[in-house]
Write an enzyme that holds these catalytic residues in place. Sequence first.
Site, PDB file in Angstrom:
ATOM      1  N   LYS A 194      -5.057  -4.382 -13.237  1.00 52.02           N
ATOM      2  CA  LYS A 194      -5.544  -4.474 -14.628  1.00 52.02           C
ATOM      3  C   LYS A 194      -5.559  -3.102 -15.289  1.00 52.02           C
ATOM      4  CE  LYS A 194      -8.738  -7.984 -12.968  1.00 52.02           C
ATOM      5  NZ  LYS A 194     -10.155  -8.145 -12.595  1.00 52.02           N
ATOM      6  N   HIS A 238       2.636  12.117   6.591  1.00 50.07           N
ATOM      7  CA  HIS A 238       1.999  10.999   7.296  1.00 50.07           C
ATOM      8  C   HIS A 238       1.395  11.617   8.562  1.00 50.07           C
ATOM      9  CE1 HIS A 238       1.060   7.164   8.823  1.00 50.07           C
ATOM     10  NE2 HIS A 238       2.231   6.553   8.768  1.00 50.07           N
ATOM     11  N   ARG A 274      -3.327   5.102   1.793  1.00 46.87           N
ATOM     12  CA  ARG A 274      -1.858   5.161   1.689  1.00 46.87           C
ATOM     13  C   ARG A 274      -1.509   4.974   0.226  1.00 46.87           C
ATOM     14  NH1 ARG A 274       2.676   2.387   5.413  1.00 46.87           N
ATOM     15  NH2 ARG A 274       1.970   4.155   6.670  1.00 46.87           N
ATOM     16  N   ARG A 330       1.502  -1.202  10.997  1.00 46.29           N
ATOM     17  CA  ARG A 330       0.944  -0.406  12.094  1.00 46.29           C
ATOM     18  C   ARG A 330      -0.242   0.461  11.669  1.00 46.29           C
ATOM     19  NH1 ARG A 330       5.936  -1.661  13.074  1.00 46.29           N
ATOM     20  NH2 ARG A 330       5.968  -1.374  10.847  1.00 46.29           N
ATOM     21  N   THR A 331      -0.056   1.256  10.596  1.00 45.90           N
ATOM     22  CA  THR A 331      -1.076   2.239  10.226  1.00 45.90           C
ATOM     23  C   THR A 331      -2.369   1.548   9.835  1.00 45.90           C
ATOM     24  OG1 THR A 331       0.761   3.567   9.415  1.00 45.90           O
ATOM     25  CG2 THR A 331      -1.446   4.282   8.792  1.00 45.90           C
TER      26      THR A 331
HETATM   27  N1   CP Z   1       4.747   3.918  11.078  1.00 43.59           N
HETATM   28  C1   CP Z   1       4.199   3.388   9.971  1.00 43.59           C
HETATM   29  O1   CP Z   1       3.661   4.095   9.099  1.00 43.59           O
HETATM   30  O2   CP Z   1       4.299   2.026   9.900  1.00 43.59           O
HETATM   31  P1   CP Z   1       3.629   1.127   8.762  1.00 43.59           P
HETATM   32  O3   CP Z   1       4.359   1.415   7.466  1.00 43.59           O
HETATM   33  O4   CP Z   1       3.812  -0.297   9.229  1.00 43.59           O
HETATM   34  O5   CP Z   1       2.197   1.514   8.651  1.00 43.59           O
END
Ligand code: CP
Length: 308
Positions: free
Chosen positions: A87, A137, A109, A59-60
């Site tokens: 590496k 998040h 991320r 999603r993100t």
């Molecule tokens: N909600 C969320 O962070 O989903 P993903 O891990 O798929 O990005």
Amino acid sequence: MSELSVKHLLGIKYLKEQDIQLIFETADNFKEVINRSIKKVPSLRDITIANIFFENSTRTRLSFELAEKRLSADVVNFSASQSSVKKGETLIDTVNNILSMKVDMVVMRHPNPGAGIFLSRHVEASIINAGDGAHEHPTQALLDSYSIREKLGDVAGKNVVIVGDILHSRVALSNIFALKLQGANVKVCGPRTLLPKYIESLGVAVETDLRKALNWCDVANMLRIQNERLDISYFPTTREYTQQFGVNKVLLDSLDKEIVIMHPGPINRGVEITSDVADSKQSIILGQVENGVAIRMAVMYLLASKIK
Ligand code: CP
């Protein structure tokens, strides 16, 4: 307020309430844009954004990329599993190499809490935290609050329970900061072993009886058990967890009032919620995903205006 108080989006912890309202008002405009037949605006035509993901995401990652393309930004994608990180290249070397290609903004991320904060102290670009370990998040919490505002008119004064693995959840922590900042009442519910000891110091109440928590709330945000982060057994079996902390249709229909069901995804269907709850008319799960694009467009648009 016409601009954000921050140069980076590292966590909700660093935002003011006015920042959140500005992001929501800006997202309202972008939500209108993405529902037009021509979904693109030239707002970030001169901006280059790198999406760097050291952890899996559906999603993100897609939501940021789509938001960037809707804003006409130039986009490069980096996946750690296919990179020279394998590496032994360090995070700063990796990002500085990407930035030397004239990148203005980094969406990252990373599995380590504080990775975005660390990066923001060492590079020039604007950093957006797309999830750092069990820490924060922020765009997820923003889209969650935006979805509550859309469904219930306001976040202030609403009762929100976050159910599940609070201990390992960046979504829980960012949601708690965002909801408290906007004046919502927040409870957490789950096995004692998955509730951090400090949680009440954040102004959050603890309820270990799921039925009581659901009868209290206007909104239940159901989290998944993060098996990838569980180092020991925090509850006897998944079946037992589901019996005590899972929401099924019988339980939902037996409550005193109609509540809103949310989930950040990915859902473990049949564990924290059954399919008939996830797909019920009380669920706004796909609405959350839709709102994610408008919220991310708003965040990047507002941060871009601070790039010199
Ligand atoms: N909600 C969320 O962070 O989903 P993903 O891990 O798929 O990005």
